[in-house]
Write a protein that holds these residues in place. Structure first.
Motif, short mmCIF file in Angstrom:
data_model
loop_
_atom_site.label_atom_id
_atom_site.label_comp_id
_atom_site.label_asym_id
_atom_site.label_seq_id
_atom_site.Cartn_x
_atom_site.Cartn_y
_atom_site.Cartn_z
N GLN A 162 4.58 4.67 8.97
CA GLN A 162 4.79 5.47 8.43
C GLN A 162 4.83 5.45 7.26
O GLN A 162 5.05 6.04 6.08
CB GLN A 162 6.39 6.52 8.49
CG GLN A 162 6.44 6.79 9.68
CD GLN A 162 8.07 7.92 10.28
OE1 GLN A 162 8.38 7.88 9.64
NE2 GLN A 162 8.39 7.63 10.72
N ILE A 163 5.43 3.52 6.56
CA ILE A 163 4.30 4.22 4.85
C ILE A 163 3.20 3.20 4.74
O ILE A 163 2.74 4.25 3.94
CB ILE A 163 5.13 1.44 4.72
CG1 ILE A 163 7.07 1.97 4.41
CG2 ILE A 163 4.80 1.76 3.32
CD1 ILE A 163 7.33 0.87 5.07
N LEU A 164 2.48 2.94 5.92
CA LEU A 164 0.67 3.19 5.91
C LEU A 164 0.38 4.29 5.95
O LEU A 164 -0.63 4.47 5.04
CB LEU A 164 0.50 1.92 6.75
CG LEU A 164 0.60 0.08 5.82
CD1 LEU A 164 0.73 -0.18 6.93
CD2 LEU A 164 0.10 -0.10 4.99
N GLY A 165 0.48 5.18 6.77
CA GLY A 165 0.31 6.23 7.21
C GLY A 165 -0.21 7.14 6.13
O GLY A 165 -1.03 7.60 5.60
N PRO A 166 1.67 7.80 5.48
CA PRO A 166 0.04 9.02 3.64
C PRO A 166 0.49 7.81 2.84
O PRO A 166 -1.33 8.58 2.14
CB PRO A 166 2.23 8.94 3.65
CG PRO A 166 2.70 7.99 4.94
CD PRO A 166 2.50 7.51 5.51
N ALA A 167 0.11 6.59 2.80
CA ALA A 167 -0.56 6.01 2.20
C ALA A 167 -2.26 6.05 2.19
O ALA A 167 -2.75 6.44 1.35
CB ALA A 167 -0.41 4.62 1.15
N CYS A 168 -2.50 5.54 3.51
CA CYS A 168 -4.14 5.25 3.89
C CYS A 168 -4.25 6.80 3.37
O CYS A 168 -5.23 7.04 3.37
CB CYS A 168 -4.47 5.17 4.78
SG CYS A 168 -3.59 3.03 5.14
N GLY A 169 -3.03 7.74 4.10
CA GLY A 169 -3.49 8.76 4.29
C GLY A 169 -4.08 9.66 2.60
O GLY A 169 -5.56 10.66 2.21
N GLY A 170 -3.66 9.45 1.90
CA GLY A 170 -4.11 10.06 0.57
C GLY A 170 -5.05 9.17 0.01
O GLY A 170 -5.68 9.92 -0.96
N VAL A 171 -5.17 8.00 -0.23
CA VAL A 171 -6.27 7.64 -0.87
C VAL A 171 -7.75 8.28 -0.18
O VAL A 171 -8.72 7.79 -0.69
CB VAL A 171 -6.57 5.78 -0.21
CG1 VAL A 171 -7.76 5.06 -0.79
CG2 VAL A 171 -4.87 4.77 -1.22
N LEU A 172 -7.74 7.98 1.41
CA LEU A 172 -8.94 8.73 2.30
C LEU A 172 -9.04 10.20 1.52
O LEU A 172 -10.33 10.31 1.78
CB LEU A 172 -8.81 8.14 3.20
CG LEU A 172 -8.47 7.35 3.81
CD1 LEU A 172 -8.64 6.88 5.63
CD2 LEU A 172 -10.06 6.49 3.88
N TYR A 173 -8.40 10.51 1.52
CA TYR A 173 -8.09 12.21 1.30
C TYR A 173 -9.39 12.19 0.04
O TYR A 173 -9.57 12.82 -0.58
CB TYR A 173 -7.27 12.82 1.11
CG TYR A 173 -6.75 14.70 0.91
CD1 TYR A 173 -7.14 15.27 2.25
CD2 TYR A 173 -7.13 15.03 -0.11
CE1 TYR A 173 -7.24 16.62 2.44
CE2 TYR A 173 -7.18 16.87 0.09
CZ TYR A 173 -7.44 16.78 1.06
OH TYR A 173 -7.99 18.72 0.91
N GLY A 174 -8.87 11.34 -1.19
CA GLY A 174 -9.77 10.89 -2.45
C GLY A 174 -10.96 10.70 -1.85
O GLY A 174 -12.42 11.03 -2.91
N LEU A 175 -11.78 10.36 -1.11
CA LEU A 175 -12.67 10.83 -0.67
C LEU A 175 -13.04 12.13 0.33
O LEU A 175 -14.31 12.29 0.52
CB LEU A 175 -12.92 9.46 0.07
CG LEU A 175 -12.72 7.91 0.09
CD1 LEU A 175 -13.08 7.08 1.20
CD2 LEU A 175 -14.00 7.54 -1.79
N GLY A 176 -12.11 12.54 0.33
CA GLY A 176 -12.86 13.61 1.06
C GLY A 176 -11.19 13.84 3.16
O GLY A 176 -11.27 12.85 3.28
N PRO A 177 -11.33 15.34 2.56
CA PRO A 177 -10.71 15.22 3.40
C PRO A 177 -10.98 14.90 5.65
O PRO A 177 -10.43 14.27 6.49
CB PRO A 177 -10.62 16.37 4.41
CG PRO A 177 -11.15 17.03 3.21
CD PRO A 177 -11.86 16.48 2.15
N SER A 178 -12.65 15.25 5.19
CA SER A 178 -13.48 14.34 6.59
C SER A 178 -13.14 12.91 6.96
O SER A 178 -13.09 12.70 7.71
CB SER A 178 -14.63 14.84 7.00
OG SER A 178 -15.22 13.80 5.51
N ALA A 179 -12.54 12.62 5.40
CA ALA A 179 -12.88 10.16 6.19
C ALA A 179 -10.80 10.47 6.77
O ALA A 179 -11.00 9.08 7.85
CB ALA A 179 -12.42 9.94 4.90
#
Length: 414
Positions: A162-179
């Protein structure tokens, strides 16, 4: 296949179990939770970008909750009658397919709000089966003497994800939701492979015929146990009124003026606090008066919710959310320990299903409640009312469940 029952392990077997079967179970929990948290960030941000509506964010939580509510009695019986590994693996394959559909819809440009609701409902149905099956699988992976330690380690895995997931999701979303959706697809597939490979040292259980009484036996058992009923219902109403996570996209974008990375950090903050709390209780377990500790933690949860609702500073908001997560872990530890230690193994799936319903109600339905009240009164007022309601519920429950207040040990007292 039949549901495995745990058998006694020799001392020589324990090391092998700890570093083989349990490691795979632990890895499965990390990957599954990591994927779900990343998916939640992407769904929330994409929904708000499409609709700019707090009510629409709440409907995402409702779409995940309704399948769990409708399937509760079914999933518990399934978890007690069939191979729990296979059930978890099938659910994670379905979740992987949902993530793949999100990916295709984003790339094809046809992902709309109704499509998100539909996929969220599919995720909710899959997790309705996965959660009780995964929880009741653990006693067949480790010997009962190691169950408390294994539960703490499993909880820490969930909190780390739960710590890594939202952080990774936010960073990857910067590349686009498909990432984000591609990463979720891969992680769900890996989790399904891990749980399918877990070896169980177990004996097959006798599959009793299905009767109306056996279907409702999990609910009947909880009603006979006022301590378990009080702990589950307190957590239900506390998080139901204090659940501000559905409104984090609004806080990140409109109040705190941050982007997707800020949303990821805000979603990670409660898990950081919860992980710290989990590690603390792993070293200093609740041996005396766990009921009092639970009530105190929920009151702190309500106070932290109020502070977050009033805050306009990003770092103060992070601190409030971390304190919220740390206080909530007390309730989690007490509730899970009571269910694991006071429930017979042959009923563990049905009781875990009811427990999962309480958790899902407090989380998904709490998101819907927060979205509706935010649409009426605004995001800040919704969070403030929720925090005050949490404290009021806690004080009421201390009068309604005196056995929980007087409880001196997590184990069943003579």
């Amino acid at each position: 296949m039949t549901t495995p029952k745990p058998v006694e392990f020799s001392e020589s077997d324990r090391t092998a179990i700890r570093y083989a079967a349990f490691q795979r179970f632990w890895g499965m929990r990390v990957l599954s939770s990591l994927s779900f948290q990343m998916l939640a960030v992407a769904m929330g941000w994409q929904m708000y970008a499409l609709t700019h509506s707090a009510f629409a964010l709440g409907l995402v939580g409702l779409a995940q909750f309704l399948p769990m509510f409708c399937l509760t009695l079914v999933v518990g019986h399934v978890a007690d009658r069939y191979d729990r590994r296979r059930i978890v693996a099938i659910c994670q394959v379905i979740e992987a397919l949902a993530a793949g559909t999100f990916l295709l819809g984003t790339l094809g440009g046809w992902l709309s709000a109704p499509a998100i609701y539909t996929l969220a409902a599919c995720m909710g149905a899959a997790r309705a089966f996965e959660s009780p099956s995964s929880s009741s699988l653990l006693p067949a992976v480790v010997p009962r003497g190691e169950l408390s330690r294994a539960t703490a380690l499993s909880t820490s895995a969930n909190q780390a994800a739960q710590i890594l997931g939202p952080a990774c999701g936010g960073v990857l979303y910067g590349l686009g939701p498909s990432a984000v959706y591609l990463a979720c697809f891969v992680c769900f597939c890996a989790a399904a492979a891990l749980v399918s490979s877990i070896p169980l040292r177990a004996k097959p259980a006798f599959r009793a015929p299905v009767t109306l009484e056996s279907v409702f036996s999990g609910i009947a058992f909880i009603r006979r146990e006022p301590v378990i009923l009080g702990a589950l219902s307190l957590d239900l109403f506390a998080v139901l009124f204090g659940g501000a996570t559905a409104l984090l996209p609004i806080y990140a974008r409109d109040i705190l003026q941050t982007g997707p990375w800020g949303l990821g950090a805000l979603r990670s903050a409660p898990a950081i606090g919860a992980l710290a709390g989990t590690l603390w209780f792993a070293h200093f377990p609740l041996r005396k008066r766990p009921g009092i500790a639970m009530f105190g933690g929920v009151i702190v949860f309500g106070i932290a919710t109020i502070v977050f609702g009033l805050s306009t500073n990003f770092f103060l908001s992070l601190i409030a959310l971390a304190l919220l997560g740390a206080s909530d872990v007390i309730s989690v530890v007490v509730r899970l320990s009571l269910v694991q230690l006071r429930t017979p193994d042959e009923m563990l799936g049905r009781v875990s299903a009811v427990n999962a319903l309480f958790i899902g109600t407090s989380n998904q339905l709490g998101e819907f409640e927060s979205g509706v009240t935010a649409g009426w009164w605004g995001a800040r007022a919704s969070v403030l009312v929720g925090g005050i309601g949490t404290i009021a519920i806690t004080l009421l429950w201390m009068r309604l469940f005196p056995a929980l207040v007087r409880m001196r040990s997590l184990e069943r007292e003579a």
